[in-house]
Design an enzyme around this catalytic site. Structure first.
Site, PDB file in Angstrom:
ATOM      1  N   LYS A 100      21.069   9.948 -40.646  1.00 38.91           N
ATOM      2  CA  LYS A 100      20.518   8.851 -39.838  1.00 38.91           C
ATOM      3  C   LYS A 100      19.292   9.403 -39.113  1.00 38.91           C
ATOM      4  CE  LYS A 100      19.887   6.836 -36.138  1.00 38.91           C
ATOM      5  NZ  LYS A 100      18.520   6.332 -35.996  1.00 38.91           N
ATOM      6  N   SER A 159      18.255  13.969 -27.470  1.00 44.71           N
ATOM      7  CA  SER A 159      18.259  14.117 -26.015  1.00 44.71           C
ATOM      8  C   SER A 159      19.656  14.481 -25.507  1.00 44.71           C
ATOM      9  CB  SER A 159      17.799  12.813 -25.373  1.00 44.71           C
ATOM     10  OG  SER A 159      18.671  11.778 -25.754  1.00 44.71           O
ATOM     11  N   GLU A 162      22.197  19.982 -30.569  1.00 40.53           N
ATOM     12  CA  GLU A 162      20.897  20.624 -30.276  1.00 40.53           C
ATOM     13  C   GLU A 162      20.174  19.665 -29.347  1.00 40.53           C
ATOM     14  OE1 GLU A 162      19.911  23.508 -31.144  1.00 40.53           O
ATOM     15  OE2 GLU A 162      21.141  24.061 -32.849  1.00 40.53           O
ATOM     16  N   LEU A 163      20.106  20.015 -28.055  1.00 37.35           N
ATOM     17  CA  LEU A 163      19.652  19.037 -27.062  1.00 37.35           C
ATOM     18  C   LEU A 163      18.316  19.463 -26.430  1.00 37.35           C
ATOM     19  CD1 LEU A 163      23.231  18.394 -25.630  1.00 37.35           C
ATOM     20  CD2 LEU A 163      22.082  17.230 -27.513  1.00 37.35           C
ATOM     21  N   CYS A 185      11.223  20.733 -28.617  1.00 33.56           N
ATOM     22  CA  CYS A 185      12.347  21.001 -27.711  1.00 33.56           C
ATOM     23  C   CYS A 185      12.224  22.375 -27.071  1.00 33.56           C
ATOM     24  CB  CYS A 185      13.655  20.895 -28.473  1.00 33.56           C
ATOM     25  SG  CYS A 185      13.680  21.911 -29.953  1.00 33.56           S
ATOM     26  N   TYR A 238       4.483   8.004 -25.042  1.00 38.87           N
ATOM     27  CA  TYR A 238       3.127   8.072 -24.486  1.00 38.87           C
ATOM     28  C   TYR A 238       3.152   7.575 -23.036  1.00 38.87           C
ATOM     29  CZ  TYR A 238      -1.822   6.392 -24.334  1.00 38.87           C
ATOM     30  OH  TYR A 238      -3.128   6.121 -24.029  1.00 38.87           O
ATOM     31  N   GLU A 280      12.367  17.228 -18.708  1.00 42.83           N
ATOM     32  CA  GLU A 280      11.721  17.451 -20.003  1.00 42.83           C
ATOM     33  C   GLU A 280      10.649  16.372 -20.203  1.00 42.83           C
ATOM     34  OE1 GLU A 280      14.129  16.795 -23.509  1.00 42.83           O
ATOM     35  OE2 GLU A 280      13.343  18.636 -24.387  1.00 42.83           O
ATOM     36  N   ILE A 281       9.378  16.766 -20.101  1.00 39.37           N
ATOM     37  CA  ILE A 281       8.285  15.791 -20.249  1.00 39.37           C
ATOM     38  C   ILE A 281       8.081  15.472 -21.721  1.00 39.37           C
ATOM     39  CG2 ILE A 281       5.827  15.379 -19.819  1.00 39.37           C
ATOM     40  CD1 ILE A 281       6.090  17.272 -17.382  1.00 39.37           C
ATOM     41  N   PHE A 282       8.265  16.464 -22.570  1.00 32.20           N
ATOM     42  CA  PHE A 282       8.156  16.306 -24.028  1.00 32.20           C
ATOM     43  C   PHE A 282       6.761  15.820 -24.427  1.00 32.20           C
ATOM     44  CE2 PHE A 282      10.496  15.552 -28.107  1.00 32.20           C
ATOM     45  CZ  PHE A 282      11.090  16.800 -28.112  1.00 32.20           C
TER      46      PHE A 282
HETATM   47  P1  NAP Z   1      17.249  10.637 -28.883  1.00 32.08           P
HETATM   48  O1  NAP Z   1      16.729   9.426 -28.238  1.00 32.08           O
HETATM   49  O2  NAP Z   1      18.444  11.286 -28.320  1.00 32.08           O
HETATM   50  O3  NAP Z   1      17.471  10.241 -30.415  1.00 32.08           O
HETATM   51  C1  NAP Z   1      17.900  11.181 -31.363  1.00 32.08           C
HETATM   52  C2  NAP Z   1      18.637  10.467 -32.481  1.00 32.08           C
HETATM   53  O4  NAP Z   1      19.807   9.864 -31.936  1.00 32.08           O
HETATM   54  C3  NAP Z   1      17.844   9.340 -33.133  1.00 32.08           C
HETATM   55  O5  NAP Z   1      18.133   9.307 -34.500  1.00 32.08           O
HETATM   56  C4  NAP Z   1      18.386   8.111 -32.422  1.00 32.08           C
HETATM   57  O6  NAP Z   1      18.249   6.926 -33.182  1.00 32.08           O
HETATM   58  C5  NAP Z   1      19.847   8.488 -32.286  1.00 32.08           C
HETATM   59  N1  NAP Z   1      20.546   7.732 -31.251  1.00 32.08           N
HETATM   60  C6  NAP Z   1      20.024   7.033 -30.215  1.00 32.08           C
HETATM   61  N2  NAP Z   1      21.015   6.476 -29.493  1.00 32.08           N
HETATM   62  C7  NAP Z   1      22.197   6.827 -30.069  1.00 32.08           C
HETATM   63  C8  NAP Z   1      23.565   6.571 -29.783  1.00 32.08           C
HETATM   64  N3  NAP Z   1      23.934   5.824 -28.738  1.00 32.08           N
HETATM   65  N4  NAP Z   1      24.509   7.103 -30.590  1.00 32.08           N
HETATM   66  C9  NAP Z   1      24.144   7.878 -31.627  1.00 32.08           C
HETATM   67  N5  NAP Z   1      22.859   8.141 -31.966  1.00 32.08           N
HETATM   68  C10 NAP Z   1      21.889   7.635 -31.183  1.00 32.08           C
HETATM   69  O7  NAP Z   1      16.163  11.809 -28.934  1.00 32.08           O
HETATM   70  P2  NAP Z   1      14.656  11.682 -29.384  1.00 32.08           P
HETATM   71  O8  NAP Z   1      13.916  11.005 -28.282  1.00 32.08           O
HETATM   72  O9  NAP Z   1      14.576  11.143 -30.762  1.00 32.08           O
HETATM   73  O10 NAP Z   1      14.252  13.220 -29.463  1.00 32.08           O
HETATM   74  C11 NAP Z   1      13.776  13.942 -28.395  1.00 32.08           C
HETATM   75  C12 NAP Z   1      14.870  14.796 -27.793  1.00 32.08           C
HETATM   76  O11 NAP Z   1      15.404  15.653 -28.780  1.00 32.08           O
HETATM   77  C13 NAP Z   1      14.356  15.707 -26.709  1.00 32.08           C
HETATM   78  O12 NAP Z   1      15.267  15.709 -25.649  1.00 32.08           O
HETATM   79  C14 NAP Z   1      14.316  17.070 -27.372  1.00 32.08           C
HETATM   80  O13 NAP Z   1      14.422  18.165 -26.525  1.00 32.08           O
HETATM   81  C15 NAP Z   1      15.478  16.976 -28.285  1.00 32.08           C
HETATM   82  N6  NAP Z   1      15.329  17.954 -29.345  1.00 32.08           N
HETATM   83  C16 NAP Z   1      16.157  19.056 -29.364  1.00 32.08           C
HETATM   84  C17 NAP Z   1      16.001  20.019 -30.345  1.00 32.08           C
HETATM   85  C18 NAP Z   1      16.896  21.219 -30.422  1.00 32.08           C
HETATM   86  O14 NAP Z   1      16.931  21.866 -31.449  1.00 32.08           O
HETATM   87  N7  NAP Z   1      17.625  21.556 -29.378  1.00 32.08           N
HETATM   88  C19 NAP Z   1      15.021  19.857 -31.308  1.00 32.08           C
HETATM   89  C20 NAP Z   1      14.193  18.741 -31.248  1.00 32.08           C
HETATM   90  C21 NAP Z   1      14.366  17.780 -30.273  1.00 32.08           C
HETATM   91  P3  NAP Z   1      17.057   5.878 -32.897  1.00 32.08           P
HETATM   92  O15 NAP Z   1      15.807   6.589 -33.209  1.00 32.08           O
HETATM   93  O16 NAP Z   1      17.364   4.763 -33.808  1.00 32.08           O
HETATM   94  O17 NAP Z   1      17.150   5.522 -31.438  1.00 32.08           O
END
Ligand code: NAP
Length: 494
Positions: A190, A244, A265-266, A299, A347, A397-399
């Site tokens: 997904k 996240s 991995e958060l 991240c 953005y 985390e500003i990202f």
């Molecule tokens: P996110 O909002 O948590 O979304 C990640 C994934 O989860 C997307 O596929 C999203 O789908 C899905 N999702 C959203 N709500 C969900 C729910 N209630 N139940 C299950 N899945 C759900 O994160 P993001 O904004 O895409 O990514 C940025 C974050 O990822 C940052 O916090 C960053 O630090 C973290 N990150 C961590 C690592 C690591 O290795 N530790 C690496 C890269 C990124 P939709 O897109 O359809 O909402």
């Protein structure tokens, strides 16, 4: 070759995306679609299927049947490995298509994708293909009964749901799919709704490489619906999540009723500690790329720079000058260092932090959001000096391409500030004193420590977080621990 002489690749039409279930591409059952947008042009790229919970159930059923009936889960390791090696080769062959998709979909510079991301992704498939052939079974004796043998087997978990974010769409998918498949699991991917384009191409690679039907399924659609269906299903054995911390916590709670295996991995807010004895040029480069690579949508970005007081003023001046010279532009242009921010909502969120920074610290570079050719979600490389570690811009985390610079007094002060965060993903220490580097590496609470460098990755190096940055490891032989379970067979030889 000078960058000016390299011809820029061009945007291309991308076919509309469907779901891959049981080896067949098909639309969502109710025909729903969603749009994906190019952050450089702000124009629609294409549409992809918007799956519902019913589609997720169909994928779960297909994956479950594929796992239960084989052949993948029962295939000889060598045969599985051959298919994974083929996937690696196909990825390398198709690098241009993947790089254009990632540039259009999330604004990642084409050059970075070709030079760094794709070799890492194909490397992951090769590494885990090799691991698939490694001996994973054991045999032991007891100390008290000579006729007893203990045989241990490592078996796949079953159906793995891989849920991935938008910031490194392909790389973070491969780091889950490669070990999951190598261990004999079946997968349902997904991807993030904002960046599905390389996921579609990867699923096609799996089919073309000969992954049997039902073993690799792709479901595009809203996380709240699809992620929820995956984590709550008793027929899904594991969730491999990158995203996240807040969504990760939600998944952990929702997986409790089925005692789901999960890896998390958060987020991160990683400290980069610069000592006065560091090689200044090298430290500036490590700090610049540490925060600004992939426009800070990383991240493990070095998103808090801690600087020893005696070099603080010089570092602030030189680092800010580097940031002011950073080249923003179309990610397809070879000269571009920072592409656009991946999505409109990110953005706006980042610009909110920029305004907050202007109120609470001293802006020394950037702060603007220029349009290029009248378009695009660009944000300048932005630096805030004289920040304290407890500001929101230093803790949250500003990202994005925004970084606070924080002075410290001595080694103790540096380690105190570095660990003063709820996160623990990555960290870095820039110093010419190797003893100090290793001493501090011991004391930093983070899954990765980079000494005199930043952004180093390799398929054989385990990767993951401490504290609220998550648990479980991706990459490295250690990752297979998260995709296998041990069975112990006691044999009475009579
Ligand atoms: P996110 O909002 O948590 O979304 C990640 C994934 O989860 C997307 O596929 C999203 O789908 C899905 N999702 C959203 N709500 C969900 C729910 N209630 N139940 C299950 N899945 C759900 O994160 P993001 O904004 O895409 O990514 C940025 C974050 O990822 C940052 O916090 C960053 O630090 C973290 N990150 C961590 C690592 C690591 O290795 N530790 C690496 C890269 C990124 P939709 O897109 O359809 O909402």
């Amino acid at each position: 070759m000078p960058l000016d002489a390299i011809p820029a690749p061009v945007r291309k039409p991308i076919p509309r995306g469907q779901l891959l279930i049981n080896g067949l591409w098909r639309d969502a059952r109710d025909g729903a679609t969603m749009v994906t947008t190019d952050p450089t042009t702000e124009a629609e790229i294409t549409t992809v299927a918007r799956a519902s919970a019913a589609d997720a159930e169909a994928a779960i059923a297909a994956a479950y049947d594929a796992f239960e009936t084989g052949p993948w889960s029962r295939m000889r390791h060598e045969d599985r490995a051959k298919i994974l090696f083929r996937m690696a080769d196909l990825l390398d062959d198709r690098v241009d298509d993947f790089a254009i998709r990632e540039a259009m979909d999330m604004g990642m510079p084409y050059r970075d994708f070709c030079d760094v991301i794709m070799p890492h992704c194909s490397g992951l498939f090769r590494f885990f293909a090799g691991q698939a052939m490694a001996h994973m079974d054991g045999a032991y004796r007891t100390s008290y009964e000579s006729n007893i043998r203990i045989l241990t087997r490592r078996e796949p978990l079953g159906v793995v749901g891989a849920i991935t974010p938008w910031n490194f769409p392909l790389a973070l998918t491969c780091s889950k799919i490669a070990p999951a498949l190598a261990a004999g699991n079946v997968v349902i991917h997904k991807p993030a709704s904002d960046t599905p384009l390389t996921a579609l191409a990867l699923a096609q690679v799996a089919l073309d490489a000969g992954v049997p039907e039902g073993v690799y399924n792709l479901i595009t659609g809203p996380g709240g619906v699809i992620g929820d269906a995956l984590v709550k299903s008793p027929r899904v054995d594991k969730i491999a999540f990158t995203g996240s911390t807040s969504v990760g916590m939600n998944l952990i709670r929702n997986g409790a009723d089925t005692v789901k295996h999960q890896t998390m991995e958060l987020g991160g807010k990683s400290p980069n500690i610069i000592f006065a004895d560091a090689n200044m040029e090298a430290a500036l480069q490590a700090a610049f790329w540490g925060i600004f690579w992939n426009k800070g949508e990383v991240c493990v970005a070095g998103s808090r720079i801690l600087i020893e007081r005696s070099i603080y003023d010089e570092f602030v001046e030189r680092f800010s000058a580097l940031a002011r010279d950073a080249v923003l532009g179309d990610p397809l242009d070879p000269k571009t260092q920072l592409g656009p921010i991946a999505t409109k909502s990110e953005y706006e969120k980042i610009l909110g932090y920029v305004e907050e920074g202007k109120r609470t610290a001293r802006l020394t570079a950037g702060g603007g959001a220029p349009k290029i050719g009248g378009k695009g979600l660009f944000i300048e490389a932005t630096v805030f000096a004289d920040a304290s570690n407890d500001l929101r811009i230093s803790q949250e985390e500003i990202f994005g391409p925004v970084v606070p610079l924080i002075p410290f007094e001595d080694e103790e002060d540096a380690i105190r500030l570095a660990n003063a965060t709820t996160y623990g993903l990555a960290s870095g220490i820039q110093t010419s004193d190797l003893g100090r580097a290793l001493r501090l590496a011991d004391r930093i609470k983070a899954g990765t420590v980079w000494l005199n460098t930043w952004h180093k990755y390799h398929p054989n190096a385990p990767f993951g977080g401490y504290k609220m940055s998550g648990y479980g490891r991706e990459q490295g032989a250690e990752a297979l621990e998260n995709y296998t379970q041990y069975k112990t067979v006691w044999a009475n030889l009579g």
